[in-house]
Scaffold this active site. Structure first.
Site, PDB file in Angstrom:
ATOM      1  N   ASP A  48       0.808  -1.120   0.011  1.00  0.00           N
ATOM      2  CA  ASP A  48      -0.011  -0.038   0.014  1.00  0.00           C
ATOM      3  C   ASP A  48       0.857   1.194  -0.061  1.00  0.00           C
ATOM      4  O   ASP A  48       1.764   1.312   0.776  1.00  0.00           O
ATOM      5  CB  ASP A  48      -1.005   0.003   1.234  1.00  0.00           C
ATOM      6  N   HIS A  49       0.619   2.242  -1.047  1.00  0.00           N
ATOM      7  CA  HIS A  49       1.198   3.448  -0.937  1.00  0.00           C
ATOM      8  C   HIS A  49       2.744   3.378  -0.964  1.00  0.00           C
ATOM      9  O   HIS A  49       3.560   3.931  -0.159  1.00  0.00           O
ATOM     10  CB  HIS A  49       0.892   4.353   0.139  1.00  0.00           C
ATOM     11  N   HIS A  56      -7.483   9.925   4.077  1.00  0.00           N
ATOM     12  CA  HIS A  56      -7.199   9.202   5.002  1.00  0.00           C
ATOM     13  C   HIS A  56      -7.371   9.571   6.378  1.00  0.00           C
ATOM     14  O   HIS A  56      -7.596  10.753   6.871  1.00  0.00           O
ATOM     15  CB  HIS A  56      -5.610   8.708   4.671  1.00  0.00           C
ATOM     16  N   LYS A  87     -12.487  12.824   7.920  1.00  0.00           N
ATOM     17  CA  LYS A  87     -12.541  13.063   6.576  1.00  0.00           C
ATOM     18  C   LYS A  87     -13.283  14.163   6.108  1.00  0.00           C
ATOM     19  O   LYS A  87     -12.906  15.053   5.120  1.00  0.00           O
ATOM     20  CB  LYS A  87     -13.027  11.771   5.945  1.00  0.00           C
TER      21      LYS A  87
HETATM   22  P1  13P Z   1      -8.935   5.041   5.772  1.00  0.00           P
HETATM   23  O1  13P Z   1      -7.793   5.847   6.583  1.00  0.00           O
HETATM   24  O2  13P Z   1     -10.151   5.559   5.343  1.00  0.00           O
HETATM   25  O3  13P Z   1      -8.965   3.573   6.266  1.00  0.00           O
HETATM   26  O4  13P Z   1      -8.157   4.797   4.412  1.00  0.00           O
HETATM   27  C1  13P Z   1      -7.097   3.599   4.286  1.00  0.00           C
HETATM   28  C2  13P Z   1      -6.340   3.624   3.080  1.00  0.00           C
HETATM   29  O5  13P Z   1      -6.820   4.280   1.905  1.00  0.00           O
HETATM   30  C3  13P Z   1      -5.205   2.870   2.799  1.00  0.00           C
HETATM   31  O6  13P Z   1      -4.481   2.934   1.998  1.00  0.00           O
HETATM   32  O1  G3H Z   2      -2.902   5.160   3.599  1.00  0.00           O
HETATM   33  C1  G3H Z   2      -2.535   4.880   4.525  1.00  0.00           C
HETATM   34  C2  G3H Z   2      -2.767   3.504   5.296  1.00  0.00           C
HETATM   35  O2  G3H Z   2      -3.873   3.776   6.286  1.00  0.00           O
HETATM   36  C3  G3H Z   2      -1.640   3.090   5.868  1.00  0.00           C
HETATM   37  O3  G3H Z   2      -1.469   3.822   7.118  1.00  0.00           O
HETATM   38  O4  G3H Z   2       1.024   4.294   6.937  1.00  0.00           O
HETATM   39  O5  G3H Z   2       0.162   4.470   9.092  1.00  0.00           O
HETATM   40  O6  G3H Z   2       0.622   2.192   8.018  1.00  0.00           O
HETATM   41  P1  G3H Z   2       0.189   3.740   7.835  1.00  0.00           P
HETATM   42 ZN    ZN Z   3      -4.393   5.051   0.994  1.00  0.00          ZN
END
Ligand code: 13P
Ligand code: G3H
Ligand code: ZN
Length: 315
Positions: A81-82, A179, A183
């Protein structure tokens, strides 16, 4: 069974969205697998760069490898993720991830295209698929802070050009979410008008909705009643997922809501039993609560009850 997100999206597109859940530890992994099997849903495990650093990436990956043996019926993708360029290349070469996200959305458009294309080329050579992002969500994500007021929604015209030039397999779009637990401050909500325009330009192409936690008021109230101070927390109405699915949203990212479950369980446990100190007490309650939470989300996403057809299609 670990599969690519692309496979899951081919089956889901237009019918339901696949839940993409971030995890950081063993208890979340247990609840995640149980909840998805209880609700008979395919799913996506997301590991952020922060989660990889929290202990050691090999610890979390080891937990997921073990889960594959403990829950052999589960069908899921393992997704970064990201990611930045380094994290993507590391995950691609690890042989464990079936999908990576390159998030260069904070870069100028041409740089985003160049960086994303580089990841796509490396990933596709290994049979791994790529999610990219165009436009910027409001709020804070890892080390990239975006002023909510300046949140930059995805431009539909640019989205089609971006997908064509990068060859990415799915696209995270900015349609008004952010995020975290805060929001919306006023009347804002999801921009279905923008989403519909994006889908017109990218018909049949899987779109991803980040920042999709619903931040349930009753959860926030329980946390606050147990000593928390989450004032003004607000999220996405989960009944809106069903509206987003026919508009191409095929992956819905949820992290914050799971953290709220963790926070509520632990605050209430120690408030009500101040003599206790064993971690297994709240851990057991959390795993069950997290599994129930996942099953509930899958009902809202429409992915619940799809596991048998997904397994049949993958045979
Ligand atoms: P939330 O913070 O809304 O749960 O989003 C999570 C997210 O987009 C992780 O990539
Ligand atoms: O987009 C962000 C996700 O909620 C992941 O959060 O980077 O704190 O693990 P984190
Ligand atoms: Zn995200």
């Amino acid at each position: 069974m670990i599969v690519t997100t692309k496979k899951l999206f081919e089956l889901a597109y237009g019918h339901y969205a696949v839940g993409a859940y971030n995890i950081n530890n063993l208890e979340q992994a247990m609840g995640l697998f149980r909840g998805n099997l209880d609700s008979e849903a395919p799913f996506i495990i997301q590991i952020s760069r922060g989660a990889r650093k929290y202990t050691d990436k090999r610890m979390l990956e080891g937990v997921i490898r073990a889960a594959e043996e403990v829950f052999p019926e589960a069908v899921y993708a393992v997704h970064l993720d990201h990611g930045d360029l380094d994290a993507c290349l590391d995950c691609i070469s690890s042989g464990f991830y079936s999908s990576v996200m390159i998030d260069a959305s904070h870069e100028p458009f041409e740089d985003n295209v160049r960086i994303t294309k580089r990841v796509v080329d490396a990933a596709h050579a290994e049979g791994i698929v790529v999610e990219a992002e165009l436009g910027q969500l409001g709020g804070v994500e890892e080390d990239v802070a975006v002023d909510e007021a300046a949140a930059n929604l995805t431009d539909p015209e640019q989205a089609a050009d971006f997908v064509e030039r990068t060859g990415c397999d799915s696209l995270a779009v900015a349609i008004g979410t952010s995020h975290g637990a805060y929001k919306f401050s006023g009347k804002q909500g999801l921009r279905f008008d923008v989403l519909a325009e994006i889908q017109k330009k990218l018909s049949g192409f899987p779109l991803v909705m980040h920042g999709s936690s619903s931040v349930p008021p009753e959860e926030v109230e329980r946390i606050n009643a147990a000593g928390g101070r989450l004032a003004g927390a607000r999220g996405v109405n989960e009944d809106e997922f069903a509206r987003a699915v026919p508009l191409g949203v095929t992956k819905v990212n949820i992290d914050t809501d799971g953290r709220l479950v963790w926070c509520r369980v632990h605050r209430e446990y120690f408030r009500d039993q101040p003599d206790k100190f064993d971690l297994r007490g709240p851990g057991e309650i959390f795993m069950k609560a997290y599994a129930d939470f996942i099953a509930h989300k899958n009902e809202k996403l429409g992915s619940a009850g799809r596991l048998a057809e997904v397994r049949a299609a993958l045979r």
